[in-house]
Enzyme design. Structure first.
Site: not given
Ligand SMILES: NC(=O)c1ccc[n+]([C@@H]2O[C@H](COP(=O)([O-])OP(=O)(O)OC[C@H]3O[C@@H](n4cnc5c(N)ncnc54)[C@H](OP(=O)(O)O)[C@@H]3O)[C@@H](O)[C@H]2O)c1
Length: 272
Positions: A155
């Site tokens: 990844k």
């Molecule tokens: N979006 C994409 O296109 C994509 C693609 C592939 C992989 N990813 C990976 O998937 C993961 C999630 O991405 P996302 O796009 O869904 O991000 P996001 O919308 O910013 O969501 C992040 C999540 O993490 C939680 N979080 C952050 N800090 C935290 C903490 N200290 N304790 C507990 N919960 C915490 C947030 O909770 P709150 O709601 O409370 O802030 C939220 O549920 C990441 O690792 C990202 O790199 C994302």
């Protein structure tokens, strides 16, 4: 991403219990049939499989420590956490006698919503069938890559390619602009040839429009590029190219675009 996964499992008729730090973001999943829980421990009560999809290794470790799933529970970790992060989480799983599968995903919001992600799964072969069945509703492809941690390594390789390509697209467009050439001419020039990539048009189009509807948030891209730099350094690979891109992503995030799409890196590059 977590909401999209949960909705696809619910649509497929699976029983899903969810927890999110900010309760209001998980609450709408109740309308889709999820049991929305107030604590991580409540979410894992009575389940045989736990899936984590959170920002980084710190957030995931905190949630799993609070959740304390029963020994023997299958833990499929889908967040992007990097090499050291995956090692840390594997160690946490071993301490707690959890069956750890490192399974970061490839694909942004739309493939997540459509259930067409690619899952880079790695872990014990005995649970391969269970993981593939679990991923059916969320993924078009599951790549089974062997020992836990291989998924996160691959990844990061992809993140390196992707982040550098988006930053390079921004730089080419900004350079065209700075040199008094229509930036669209660059996109037209590469179209259909060996230098083309769909992402240049997707992200380049957003850059030129100055509109960044979030498919992958900029702060996530900055985090991923930092993970690449750390892993490359540990592996003895020169990461100066990615370090420069990481700094551009971080500067655009600091400039107020943290929640915007990663294409907003252009805001740190473009002609002022
Ligand atoms: N979006 C994409 O296109 C994509 C693609 C592939 C992989 N990813 C990976 O998937 C993961 C999630 O991405 P996302 O796009 O869904 O991000 P996001 O919308 O910013 O969501 C992040 C999540 O993490 C939680 N979080 C952050 N800090 C935290 C903490 N200290 N304790 C507990 N919960 C915490 C947030 O909770 P709150 O709601 O409370 O802030 C939220 O549920 C990441 O690792 C990202 O790199 C994302």
């Amino acid at each position: 991403m977590g909401s999209a996964l949960a909705r696809n499992w619910l649509r497929a008729g699976r029983a899903v219990r969810v927890w999110n730090r900010t309760a209001s973001r998980a609450k709408p999943l109740a309308d889709d049939g999820a049991v929305v829980c107030g604590t991580p421990a409540e979410a894992v009560a009575g389940v045989d499989t736990v899936v984590t999809m959170l920002f980084d290794a710190e957030a995931v470790a905190g949630a799993i420590i609070d959740a304390a799933p029963a020994p023997g529970t299958l833990w499929v970790q889908t967040s992007t956490v990097g090499v050291a992060g995956a090692q840390r989480l594997a160690a946490l799983a071993a301490e707690r006698d959890l069956v750890f599968v490192d399974a970061p995903v490839v694909g942004t919001r739309q493939p997540a919503e459509q259930g067409t992600l690619t899952v880079l799964a790695s872990g014990p072969d005995e649970v391969r069938g269970r993981v593939e069945a679990l991923c059916g509703p969320i993924a078009a492809r599951v790549r089974w890559l062997g020992a836990a941690g291989t998924g996160s390594r691959l990844k990061l390789v992809l993140n390196s390619w992707l982040g550098n390509a988006v930053a390079a697209t921004g730089q080419a467009l900004a350079l065209a602009d700075g040199l008094g050439v229509q930036p669209r001419l660059f996109l037209e020039l590469i179209e259909g040839g060996p230098l083309d990539m769909a992402y240049a048009h997707l992200k380049g189009g957003a850059m030129l429009a100055g509109e960044y509807p979030t498919a992958f948030p900029l702060n996530g891209a900055a985090k991923n590029m930092a993970l690449v730099v750390a892993a490359a350094g540990d592996a003895g690979v020169d990461a100066s190219l990615t370090a420069a891109a990481r700094d551009l992503f971080a500067a655009a995030a600091d400039g107020g675009h943290a929640e915007a799409d990663m294409a907003a890196v252009y805001e740190a590059i473009r002609v002022r």
